[in-house]
Motif scaffolding. Structure first.
Motif, PDB file in Angstrom:
ATOM      1  N   VAL A 181       0.845  -1.201   0.000  1.00 59.57           N
ATOM      2  CA  VAL A 181       0.000   0.000   0.000  1.00 59.57           C
ATOM      3  C   VAL A 181       0.881   1.251   0.000  1.00 59.57           C
ATOM      4  CG1 VAL A 181      -1.750   1.327   1.278  1.00 59.57           C
ATOM      5  CG2 VAL A 181      -1.922  -1.156   1.166  1.00 59.57           C
ATOM      6  N   SER A 182       2.014   1.181   0.713  1.00 59.92           N
ATOM      7  CA  SER A 182       2.892   2.349   0.860  1.00 59.92           C
ATOM      8  C   SER A 182       3.775   2.586  -0.362  1.00 59.92           C
ATOM      9  CB  SER A 182       3.815   2.171   2.081  1.00 59.92           C
ATOM     10  OG  SER A 182       3.081   1.851   3.208  1.00 59.92           O
ATOM     11  N   HIS A 183       3.842   1.622  -1.248  1.00 60.38           N
ATOM     12  CA  HIS A 183       4.679   1.761  -2.440  1.00 60.38           C
ATOM     13  C   HIS A 183       4.240   3.007  -3.227  1.00 60.38           C
ATOM     14  CE1 HIS A 183       6.669   0.571  -6.198  1.00 60.38           C
ATOM     15  NE2 HIS A 183       7.424  -0.197  -5.411  1.00 60.38           N
ATOM     16  N   PRO A 184       5.183   3.835  -3.682  1.00 59.95           N
ATOM     17  CA  PRO A 184       4.769   5.053  -4.409  1.00 59.95           C
ATOM     18  C   PRO A 184       3.877   4.705  -5.605  1.00 59.95           C
ATOM     19  CG  PRO A 184       7.150   5.039  -4.019  1.00 59.95           C
ATOM     20  CD  PRO A 184       6.647   3.700  -3.587  1.00 59.95           C
ATOM     21  N   ARG A 185       2.787   5.442  -5.761  1.00 59.60           N
ATOM     22  CA  ARG A 185       1.857   5.081  -6.839  1.00 59.60           C
ATOM     23  C   ARG A 185       1.855   6.061  -7.997  1.00 59.60           C
ATOM     24  NH1 ARG A 185      -3.736   7.433  -5.954  1.00 59.60           N
ATOM     25  NH2 ARG A 185      -3.816   8.137  -3.797  1.00 59.60           N
ATOM     26  N   GLY A 186       2.676   7.080  -7.904  1.00 58.01           N
ATOM     27  CA  GLY A 186       2.775   8.030  -9.022  1.00 58.01           C
ATOM     28  C   GLY A 186       1.427   8.637  -9.325  1.00 58.01           C
ATOM     29  N   SER A 204      -4.476   5.987 -10.001  1.00 53.35           N
ATOM     30  CA  SER A 204      -5.549   6.109  -8.990  1.00 53.35           C
ATOM     31  C   SER A 204      -5.291   5.074  -7.895  1.00 53.35           C
ATOM     32  CB  SER A 204      -6.910   5.850  -9.630  1.00 53.35           C
ATOM     33  OG  SER A 204      -7.001   4.475  -9.965  1.00 53.35           O
ATOM     34  N   LEU A 205      -5.920   5.304  -6.730  1.00 52.90           N
ATOM     35  CA  LEU A 205      -5.754   4.344  -5.632  1.00 52.90           C
ATOM     36  C   LEU A 205      -6.249   2.959  -6.061  1.00 52.90           C
ATOM     37  CD1 LEU A 205      -5.016   3.854  -2.640  1.00 52.90           C
ATOM     38  CD2 LEU A 205      -7.395   4.368  -2.079  1.00 52.90           C
ATOM     39  N   SER A 206      -7.399   2.922  -6.785  1.00 56.70           N
ATOM     40  CA  SER A 206      -7.958   1.625  -7.208  1.00 56.70           C
ATOM     41  C   SER A 206      -6.969   0.860  -8.070  1.00 56.70           C
ATOM     42  CB  SER A 206      -9.243   1.822  -7.991  1.00 56.70           C
ATOM     43  OG  SER A 206     -10.206   2.366  -7.160  1.00 56.70           O
ATOM     44  N   SER A 207      -6.369   1.537  -9.061  1.00 56.80           N
ATOM     45  CA  SER A 207      -5.458   0.765  -9.920  1.00 56.80           C
ATOM     46  C   SER A 207      -4.170   0.426  -9.171  1.00 56.80           C
ATOM     47  CB  SER A 207      -5.210   1.468 -11.265  1.00 56.80           C
ATOM     48  OG  SER A 207      -4.805   2.773 -11.047  1.00 56.80           O
ATOM     49  N   HIS A 208      -3.779   1.252  -8.213  1.00 58.73           N
ATOM     50  CA  HIS A 208      -2.617   0.946  -7.378  1.00 58.73           C
ATOM     51  C   HIS A 208      -2.867  -0.341  -6.573  1.00 58.73           C
ATOM     52  CE1 HIS A 208       0.830   1.649  -4.805  1.00 58.73           C
ATOM     53  NE2 HIS A 208       0.070   1.745  -3.719  1.00 58.73           N
ATOM     54  N   ASP A 217      -4.400   7.394   3.615  1.00 58.43           N
ATOM     55  CA  ASP A 217      -3.398   7.226   4.677  1.00 58.43           C
ATOM     56  C   ASP A 217      -2.939   5.762   4.626  1.00 58.43           C
ATOM     57  OD1 ASP A 217      -2.163   6.550   7.069  1.00 58.43           O
ATOM     58  OD2 ASP A 217      -3.382   7.934   8.256  1.00 58.43           O
ATOM     59  N   PRO A 218      -1.791   5.475   3.968  1.00 64.59           N
ATOM     60  CA  PRO A 218      -1.388   4.084   3.724  1.00 64.59           C
ATOM     61  C   PRO A 218      -1.363   3.225   5.001  1.00 64.59           C
ATOM     62  CG  PRO A 218       0.041   5.589   2.536  1.00 64.59           C
ATOM     63  CD  PRO A 218      -0.855   6.429   3.388  1.00 64.59           C
ATOM     64  N   ALA A 219      -0.891   3.771   6.109  1.00 62.34           N
ATOM     65  CA  ALA A 219      -0.790   2.958   7.329  1.00 62.34           C
ATOM     66  C   ALA A 219      -2.174   2.536   7.818  1.00 62.34           C
ATOM     67  CB  ALA A 219      -0.056   3.744   8.417  1.00 62.34           C
ATOM     68  N   ARG A 220      -3.096   3.490   7.865  1.00 66.15           N
ATOM     69  CA  ARG A 220      -4.453   3.153   8.351  1.00 66.15           C
ATOM     70  C   ARG A 220      -5.190   2.268   7.346  1.00 66.15           C
ATOM     71  NH1 ARG A 220      -6.614   8.857   9.509  1.00 66.15           N
ATOM     72  NH2 ARG A 220      -8.635   7.851   9.834  1.00 66.15           N
TER      73      ARG A 220
END
Ligand SMILES: Cc1cc2nc3c(=O)[nH]c(=O)nc-3n(C[C@H](O)[C@H](O)[C@H](O)COP(=O)(O)OP(=O)(O)OC[C@H]3O[C@@H](n4cnc5c(N)ncnc54)[C@H](O)[C@@H]3O)c2cc1C
Length: 424
Positions: A288-293, A296-300, A326-329
């Protein structure tokens, strides 16, 4: 007649068979035009007759009533069920998660062969007589069974009676729970019938978008975790289905007694949904924390965690915008998304019923203490069990126990009559 059996499900048919083999004249009555309708329905998705796990584990599935059912299952348990099916021409096999099925997966050939054997016993038994469309309404003042038939009321005197009237789910197949009032009036305690192996409604319902797109779709390969207020824990991987108002299906059924009891106690119950049970919390967090550029969140989440379809939809449905970013949560919620339930679905939709004739109202032979000569068997007794073949096995086992109980009761009655004749 010697014995009236009321209710032609697996419990009543088994009681009838035991008694006919012992030479008793048995008449079986059922409200429906034919017997075994729920048994046939059970065969639709693959008839799960019993389970091949160790006997100790098997008995444990009956929870609070395990020790009540143990002696019945020792006489007629999983091996006996398989032998009984084989005797009717339906060999069995052990399928996934040790569930036992007839080789052809079907109930109809088994029921057909069973009814043929009951009508034409080849082992010296007395043929069982069947009376369909006879709805039992209680007893008259003289203690005779009172039936409603197409031709009007019918009163029947029987030396003993076995009631095997089922629970209160799928009433259109015959078991409507109307007997509860009749037994209570006769002084027999009945615990309220409640849904078991049932679905639930989620708090505030699903959004119209979610219902339109995902109702009826399965959550595959997920896990659910429940801890109730008393500290009971349920944690299992499996599948369930989203419905228009909530959730149902095998994984939910397995947790349903815990969830139902918690709702009864506190008004709601929450389970944690693990959408990624094959990945550790750390792995999920890393992805989840990997940079997604610019994605969108869905495709990430789809590319890093294969999270898509209904799994992604429930995240959007139940997680607020701030947490989504918030990647951690978010990682924590992907492993433990709280889903709150507010009520079980109505009992008529359930696979089975909890509650029924309480054990203290019966003696060891399943004869009612308040009404000597009346025996009860099957799902109408106060026990519940998960799906997996446990329901049918206990229904058959209690049919055997009640049938044997009647035989012993009538023999004892004959002996005491002849003893009193001799002493006269
Ligand atoms: C969809 C579904 C799938 C299932 N699959 C499985 C499975 O794979 N494995 C498993 O172990 N269990 C399964 N079950 C559960 C199982 O079918 C039941 O637990 C079992 O049939 C109960 O047996 P019974 O003889 O106690 O009652 P029932 O089978 O309910 O029979 C009761 C009979 O009593 C009759 N009756 C009721 N009231 C009256 C009255 N007043 N007068 C006259 N007759 C009356 C009814 O018409 C009925 O014929 C399933 C249930 C459902 C709904």
């Amino acid at each position: 007649m010697d014995v009236a059996v009321v209710g032609g499900g697996p419990a009543g048919l088994m009681a009838a068979e035991v008694m006919s083999r012992a030479g008793l004249v048995v008449h079986l009555f059922d409200a429906m035009p034919s017997v075994g309708r729920k048994f046939l329905l059970a065969g639709k998705g693959g008839m799960n007759l019993t389970h091949a796990e160790s006997f100790g584990a098997f008995v444990g599935r009956y929870g609070a009533e395990a020790e009540r059912l143990r002696p019945l299952l020792e006489v007629f348990g999983p091996q006996a069920v398989r032998g009984w099916a084989a005797g009717l021409g339906s060999d069995t096999f052990v399928g996934s998660s040790q569930r036992v099925f007839p080789t052809d997966m079907k109930a109809a050939p088994l029921l057909r062969a069973w009814l043929h054997r009951l009508r034409h016993p080849s082992d010296g038994g007395v043929p069982v007589s069947f009376h369909m469309r006879h709805r039992w309404k209680g007893w008259d003042a003289g203690g005779r069974l009172h039936f409603e038939t197409l031709q009007g009321g019918l009163r029947v005197h029987a030396r003993a009676t076995v009631l095997a009237l089922g629970g209160a789910s799928w009433a259109r197949l015959g078991s409507d729970g109307a007997w509860v009032h009749q037994l209570q009036t006769a002084g027999i305690d009945v615990a309220p019938l409640r849904p078991s192996n049932c679905g639930f409604d989620v708090v505030n319902g699903w959004s119209p978008y979610f219902v339109e797109r995902f109702a009826g779709q399965p959550f595959k390969s997920v896990a659910i975790h429940v801890v109730d207020a008393a500290g009971h824990v349920f944690l299992r991987k499996g599948e369930f289905v989203a419905t228009a108002t909530g959730v149902e299906g095998s994984l939910i059924y397995a947790a349903s007694s815990l969830l139902r009891d918690e709702i009864e106690r506190t008004g709601r119950a929450t389970f944690e949904l693990d959408l990624l049970p094959d990945r550790s919390a750390d792995q999920v967090l890393a992805q989840v924390s990997h940079p997604r550029g610019s994605r969108s969140l869905s495709s990430h989440l789809k590319s890093r965690l294969a999270l898509e379809g209904i799994k992604m939809a429930i995240v959007n449905e139940r997680v607020d915008k701030a947490t989504l970013h918030d990647p951690a949560r978010l990682a924590v919620l992907l492993k433990a998304l709280p889903i709150t339930l507010v009520r079980p679905r109505p009992i008529d939709e359930a696979i089975s019923s909890a509650g029924g004739v309480v054990w203290s109202a019966l003696d060891d032979s399943l004869m009612a203490r308040a009404r000597p000569g009346l025996f009860c068997a099957g799902e109408m007794l106060d026990w519940e069990a998960p799906t997996g073949g446990y329901l049918l096995t206990a229904c058959l086992a209690s049919g055997v126990r009640a049938g044997k109980g009647v035989v012993a009761h009538l023999r004892a009655a004959i002996q005491s009559t002849s003893a009193s004749r001799i002493s006269e």
